[in-house]
Design a protein around this motif. Structure first.
Motif, PDB file in Angstrom:
ATOM      1  N   THR A 154      75.382  -1.368 -21.100  1.00 41.21           N
ATOM      2  CA  THR A 154      76.318  -0.602 -21.639  1.00 41.21           C
ATOM      3  C   THR A 154      76.054   0.236 -22.663  1.00 41.21           C
ATOM      4  O   THR A 154      75.573  -0.244 -23.782  1.00 41.21           O
ATOM      5  CB  THR A 154      77.644  -1.186 -21.977  1.00 41.21           C
ATOM      6  OG1 THR A 154      78.064  -2.252 -20.980  1.00 41.21           O
ATOM      7  CG2 THR A 154      78.867  -0.499 -22.241  1.00 41.21           C
ATOM      8  N   TYR A 172      81.697   4.810 -23.821  1.00 40.54           N
ATOM      9  CA  TYR A 172      80.651   4.193 -22.934  1.00 40.54           C
ATOM     10  C   TYR A 172      80.172   4.668 -21.721  1.00 40.54           C
ATOM     11  O   TYR A 172      81.219   5.190 -20.810  1.00 40.54           O
ATOM     12  CB  TYR A 172      81.075   2.909 -22.783  1.00 40.54           C
ATOM     13  CG  TYR A 172      81.510   2.033 -24.103  1.00 40.54           C
ATOM     14  CD1 TYR A 172      80.665   1.608 -24.743  1.00 40.54           C
ATOM     15  CD2 TYR A 172      82.738   1.978 -24.394  1.00 40.54           C
ATOM     16  CE1 TYR A 172      81.132   1.000 -26.272  1.00 40.54           C
ATOM     17  CE2 TYR A 172      83.188   1.461 -25.541  1.00 40.54           C
ATOM     18  CZ  TYR A 172      82.414   0.799 -26.498  1.00 40.54           C
ATOM     19  OH  TYR A 172      82.835   0.286 -27.661  1.00 40.54           O
ATOM     20  N   PRO A 174      77.098   3.250 -18.420  1.00 43.79           N
ATOM     21  CA  PRO A 174      76.246   2.442 -17.987  1.00 43.79           C
ATOM     22  C   PRO A 174      74.783   2.960 -17.972  1.00 43.79           C
ATOM     23  O   PRO A 174      74.690   4.173 -17.750  1.00 43.79           O
ATOM     24  CB  PRO A 174      76.482   2.013 -16.457  1.00 43.79           C
ATOM     25  CG  PRO A 174      77.672   2.831 -16.084  1.00 43.79           C
ATOM     26  CD  PRO A 174      78.015   3.999 -17.091  1.00 43.79           C
TER      27      PRO A 174
END
Ligand SMILES: [Zn+2]
Length: 204
Positions: A154, A172, A174
């Protein structure tokens, strides 16, 4: 009484952990209880909601005594915990690992989902401890925001330096190892030159 079981669903944000948890809860044939950390009010006080909008009623509990003595747990055959990495001080009182072990000993089937690493790639202790006593671990991954390959990290792309900051796609995203700045195989590119090393430790 036969012992229950423990399943742990882990991965980065946007890996579908809560969706997987709710799917298991919905398909469980029997009395069950959903529990989420009480401070997490992003999506409403008594509701678990996934990033893509699926919701379910959940208990907001603040310590292990509330869990172990609740009427719902007396009747339940299964318990589902969302965001289990947050069941710790200062948000939650008591030893959640011992609490889960007690539930298993009482014959309940427990399913937990949570982040295995914070944004600095450091492990969350609760997940690490749960993996040791789990009957089954389900590691999920997301899609890297840069290259679309499997993402296990993350990445924090913006936001404050506060210890805890709840957020979703605004803060955030990935990332795969190649596009994750704390990874040993990180490959800086023109589209990915943000230095996150100056931030304080962030627990989410
Ligand atoms: Zn990537």
């Amino acid at each position: 009484m036969p012992k229950g079981s423990l399943e742990v669903i882990t991965g980065p944000m946007f890996a579908g952990k809560t969706s997987a948890l709710l799917k298991k809860a919905r398909s469980f044939d029997g009395e069950m209880m959903l529990i989420k950390p009480s401070f997490d009010t992003r999506y409403g006080i008594c509701e678990i909601k996934t990033h893509d909008g699926v919701a379910a009623e959940a208990f907001n509990l603040t310590n292990t005594d509330e869990i172990l003595s609740s009427d719902a747990i007396e009747k339940a055959q299964a318990v589902f915990f969302d965001e289990i990495q947050f069941f710790t001080e200062p948000y939650f009182g008591g030893d959640i690992i011992a609490c889960i072990q007690t539930l298993i000993d009482r014959g309940l089937n427990v399913v937990c989902c949570g982040l295995d690493m914070n944004w600095k790639g450091e492990p969350f202790e609760i997940i690490a401890k749960l993996k040791k006593i789990a009957d089954r671990c389900i590691p999920l991954h997301a899609r890297c925001a840069i290259c679309n390959e499997d993402a296990i990290f993350t990445y924090k792309c913006s936001g404050s330096k506060s210890d805890i900051e709840l957020g979703a796609a605004d803060i955030y995203e990935p990332r795969c190892a190649k596009h994750y700045p704390f990874s040993s195989v990180y490959e800086p590119s023109e589209t990915n030159d943000v230095d996150t090393r100056q931030g304080d430790l962030f627990d989410f």
